[in-house]
Design a protein around this motif. Structure first.
Motif, PDB file in Angstrom:
ATOM      1  N   SER A 155       0.796  -1.366   0.112  1.00  0.00           N
ATOM      2  CA  SER A 155      -0.007   0.084   0.034  1.00  0.00           C
ATOM      3  C   SER A 155       0.924   1.183  -0.189  1.00  0.00           C
ATOM      4  O   SER A 155       2.244   0.985   0.316  1.00  0.00           O
ATOM      5  N   LYS A 156       0.311   2.345  -0.534  1.00  0.00           N
ATOM      6  CA  LYS A 156       1.020   3.755  -0.648  1.00  0.00           C
ATOM      7  C   LYS A 156       1.771   4.017   0.995  1.00  0.00           C
ATOM      8  O   LYS A 156       2.368   4.905   1.366  1.00  0.00           O
ATOM      9  N   GLU A 157       0.879   3.510   2.050  1.00  0.00           N
ATOM     10  CA  GLU A 157       1.210   3.716   3.451  1.00  0.00           C
ATOM     11  C   GLU A 157       2.488   2.814   4.171  1.00  0.00           C
ATOM     12  O   GLU A 157       2.675   2.815   5.295  1.00  0.00           O
ATOM     13  N   GLU A 158       2.863   2.034   3.074  1.00  0.00           N
ATOM     14  CA  GLU A 158       4.065   1.143   3.366  1.00  0.00           C
ATOM     15  C   GLU A 158       5.416   1.565   2.920  1.00  0.00           C
ATOM     16  O   GLU A 158       5.264   2.210   1.750  1.00  0.00           O
ATOM     17  N   GLU A 177       5.429   0.102   8.060  1.00  0.00           N
ATOM     18  CA  GLU A 177       4.296   0.627   8.057  1.00  0.00           C
ATOM     19  C   GLU A 177       4.800   2.192   8.612  1.00  0.00           C
ATOM     20  O   GLU A 177       5.445   2.190   9.535  1.00  0.00           O
ATOM     21  N   LEU A 178       4.520   3.067   7.975  1.00  0.00           N
ATOM     22  CA  LEU A 178       4.681   4.376   8.061  1.00  0.00           C
ATOM     23  C   LEU A 178       3.748   4.626   9.329  1.00  0.00           C
ATOM     24  O   LEU A 178       2.351   4.554   9.422  1.00  0.00           O
ATOM     25  N   LYS A 180       0.987   7.174  11.539  1.00  0.00           N
ATOM     26  CA  LYS A 180       0.346   8.123  11.050  1.00  0.00           C
ATOM     27  C   LYS A 180       0.134   8.944  11.981  1.00  0.00           C
ATOM     28  O   LYS A 180       0.466   8.953  13.008  1.00  0.00           O
TER      29      LYS A 180
END
Length: 180
Positions: A155-158, A177-178, A180
């Protein structure tokens, strides 16, 4: 950032590079007329390893170089007002050669586009191919790799983090994982 999982360990990285070396030789009917060009920073040691593996398989020394894409980036203004040029070092004439760009992660395609521009400024290869250790998807440009060690759906959040022994003292591909 939190580490989510390890995708490739030391052995898996080695196997992926061995397979890519064989695929390069198969597709190009040997190693004649090839030039390996690593995209700084982690593409360079991967290109060196591919060069060694090709030498082990075919007993030929494929020329190698490295390209710094800093001044070719389309987001240069966003990154820094004072970009640091690392240097491009391609000592062989790439004109009429098959250049194989080597990088660690293929993501949006913008790095590869910049690397192709840099190579084209040096000479006019007959063909440019792309070898990447990992392809994580999310392309913004119509670019695909010819040789892929591992496709990693993300995902774009990774964040995909590639570590190589030459710079990080270990070979590993992990997903983080970024926060948030």
């Amino acid at each position: 950032m939190n580490k989510k999982t390890t995708i490739l360990d030391d052995s898996a990285v080695n196997r992926a590079l061995t397979r890519i070396a064989h695929e390069i030789l198969e597709r190009n009917k040997g190693g004649d007329n090839l030039v390996l060009v690593g995209i700084k920073t982690r593409g360079t040691p991967l290109a060196q390893r591919l060069q060694q593996k090709i030498n082990q398989i075919e007993k030929i020394a494929v020329p190698i170089g490295e390209v710094d894409i800093t001044l070719y980036r389309d987001d240069l203004q966003k990154k820094s007002l004072d970009p640091k040029l690392i240097s491009t070092n391609i000592e062989i004439d790439v004109t009429n050669k098959t250049v194989i760009l080597v990088d660690d992660v293929l993501f949006t395609g913008r790095t590869v586009r910049a690397a192709m521009d840099a190579v084209m400024d040096i000479g006019r290869p007959s063909q440019i191919q792309l070898a990447v250790l990992t392809d994580r998807g999310h392309r913004e440009l119509p670019i695909r790799a010819d040789y892929v060690g591992k496709n990693i759906p993300t995902s774009k959040e990774e964040l995909v983090v590639v570590q190589v022994k030459e710079q990080d003292d270990t070979d590993e591909v992990s997903i983080f994982e970024l926060n948030k």
